[in-house]
Design an enzyme around this catalytic site. Structure first.
Site, PDB file in Angstrom:
ATOM      1  N   ILE A  18     100.042-137.332 -17.615  1.00 36.15           N
ATOM      2  CA  ILE A  18      98.727-137.927 -17.362  1.00 36.15           C
ATOM      3  C   ILE A  18      97.780-136.914 -16.725  1.00 36.15           C
ATOM      4  O   ILE A  18      96.587-136.897 -17.023  1.00 36.15           O
ATOM      5  CB  ILE A  18      98.888-139.183 -16.478  1.00 36.15           C
ATOM      6  CG1 ILE A  18      99.532-140.312 -17.296  1.00 36.15           C
ATOM      7  CG2 ILE A  18      97.552-139.627 -15.898  1.00 36.15           C
ATOM      8  CD1 ILE A  18      99.990-141.502 -16.480  1.00 36.15           C
ATOM      9  N   TYR A 150     110.273-145.762  -4.750  1.00 37.16           N
ATOM     10  CA  TYR A 150     109.084-145.354  -5.506  1.00 37.16           C
ATOM     11  C   TYR A 150     108.030-146.457  -5.463  1.00 37.16           C
ATOM     12  O   TYR A 150     106.849-146.198  -5.215  1.00 37.16           O
ATOM     13  CB  TYR A 150     109.479-145.047  -6.949  1.00 37.16           C
ATOM     14  CG  TYR A 150     108.312-144.683  -7.844  1.00 37.16           C
ATOM     15  CD1 TYR A 150     107.843-143.374  -7.899  1.00 37.16           C
ATOM     16  CD2 TYR A 150     107.683-145.644  -8.632  1.00 37.16           C
ATOM     17  CE1 TYR A 150     106.775-143.032  -8.718  1.00 37.16           C
ATOM     18  CE2 TYR A 150     106.620-145.313  -9.453  1.00 37.16           C
ATOM     19  CZ  TYR A 150     106.163-144.012  -9.496  1.00 37.16           C
ATOM     20  OH  TYR A 150     105.105-143.684 -10.302  1.00 37.16           O
ATOM     21  N   LYS A 154     104.081-146.440  -3.931  1.00 39.98           N
ATOM     22  CA  LYS A 154     102.865-146.750  -4.683  1.00 39.98           C
ATOM     23  C   LYS A 154     102.106-147.926  -4.070  1.00 39.98           C
ATOM     24  O   LYS A 154     100.872-147.992  -4.165  1.00 39.98           O
ATOM     25  CB  LYS A 154     103.207-147.014  -6.147  1.00 39.98           C
ATOM     26  CG  LYS A 154     103.697-145.767  -6.880  1.00 39.98           C
ATOM     27  CD  LYS A 154     102.684-144.626  -6.834  1.00 39.98           C
ATOM     28  CE  LYS A 154     103.120-143.422  -7.649  1.00 39.98           C
ATOM     29  NZ  LYS A 154     102.101-142.346  -7.650  1.00 39.98           N
ATOM     30  N   THR A 185     105.325-140.063 -20.965  1.00 37.74           N
ATOM     31  CA  THR A 185     105.282-138.724 -20.395  1.00 37.74           C
ATOM     32  C   THR A 185     106.702-138.170 -20.336  1.00 37.74           C
ATOM     33  O   THR A 185     107.679-138.927 -20.298  1.00 37.74           O
ATOM     34  CB  THR A 185     104.695-138.744 -18.970  1.00 37.74           C
ATOM     35  OG1 THR A 185     105.588-139.445 -18.091  1.00 37.74           O
ATOM     36  CG2 THR A 185     103.329-139.416 -18.938  1.00 37.74           C
TER      37      THR A 185
END
Length: 244
Positions: A18, A150, A154, A185
């Site tokens: 990204i 994770y 975020k 990705t």
């Protein structure tokens, strides 16, 4: 379209995925872009595709000396800074009961500490009209098995944007979160596995994985004056994954 003509941007984690797609889009819309990342080979490969409107600086967002060097380079070469896309991130799977201190430290050092100081150290170079884009994730608003650390990092990013929008009152600098869903990705494919990731994409209302260029288009909107009345908000590019 030259919405970003004459603007200077920094994208952390800008060598691939990204970040690289956003660098391409920003340049296509007139910006000069600095990409910042840890791996020289990745940076060199990115520069080969970005051309002479880009510059690479090697370093890690959780190393404050590396960030000092990045911003000193921008100041010396460009004077000011208009756009910061704090995009560098990391994560790995571990269910509750198997989470290690090392995993926690690595994730929060990059995703929270690194993001914090990427933004804070940029502020002296920014002025009214500046845009800060924080890369979030659908996991920040969803429960995700084996991915709690994770996800929590975020969720922290989302609250930082809310709080910083208040801190930046009166400066003319905006801060927003851009939250991708499952996006094709190399990093995501390596962490999740290609087959499992394709299956995840198929479960979204859109019925597929997203492409980095689709998130980059949203990043360019947030970077530009077209989003001038947006701050403290979160934009999802997730095929509807976290919306229903």
């Amino acid at each position: 379209m030259d919405r970003l003509a004459g603007k200077t941007a920094i994208i952390t984690g800008g060598g691939s995925g990204i970040g690289l797609a956003s660098a391409k889009r920003f340049i296509a819309e007139g910006a000069f872009v600095y990409i910042f990342g840890r791996r020289q080979d990745v940076l060199d490969g990115a520069l080969a595709t970005l051309g002479d409107q880009a510059r690479a600086v090697r370093g890690s967002v959780d190393d404050l000396g590396d960030l000092d060097r990045l911003y000193a380079t921008v100041q010396a070469e460009r004077g000011t800074l208009d756009i910061v896309m704090a995009n560098a991130g990391t994560g790995s799977f571990a269910p509750l009961g198997q989470i290690t201190s090392e995993q926690y430290d690595q994730t929060f050092d990059v995703n929270v500490k690194g993001l914090l100081f990427t933004v804070q150290q940029a502020l002296p170079l920014m002025q009214a009209g500046g845009s800060i884009i924080l890369t979030g994730s659908t996991t920040g608003v969803m429960g995700t098995p084996q991915f709690s650390i994770y996800s929590a990092s975020k969720a922290a990013v989302r609250n930082l944007a809310r709080s910083w929008a208040q801190d930046l009152r009166g400066t003319g600098i905006r801060v927003n979160v851009l939250s991708p869903g499952p996006t094709r990705t190399d990093l995501a494919l390596s962490v999740v596995g290609e087959a499992a990731f394709e299956e995840m994409g198929a479960t979204t209302p859109a019925g597929r994985l997203g492409e980095p260029a689709e998130t980059a288009a949203a990043a360019a909107f947030l970077a530009s004056a077209d989003s001038s009345f947006m701050t403290g908000s979160e934009m999802f590019v997730d095929g509807g994954m976290a919306q229903i």
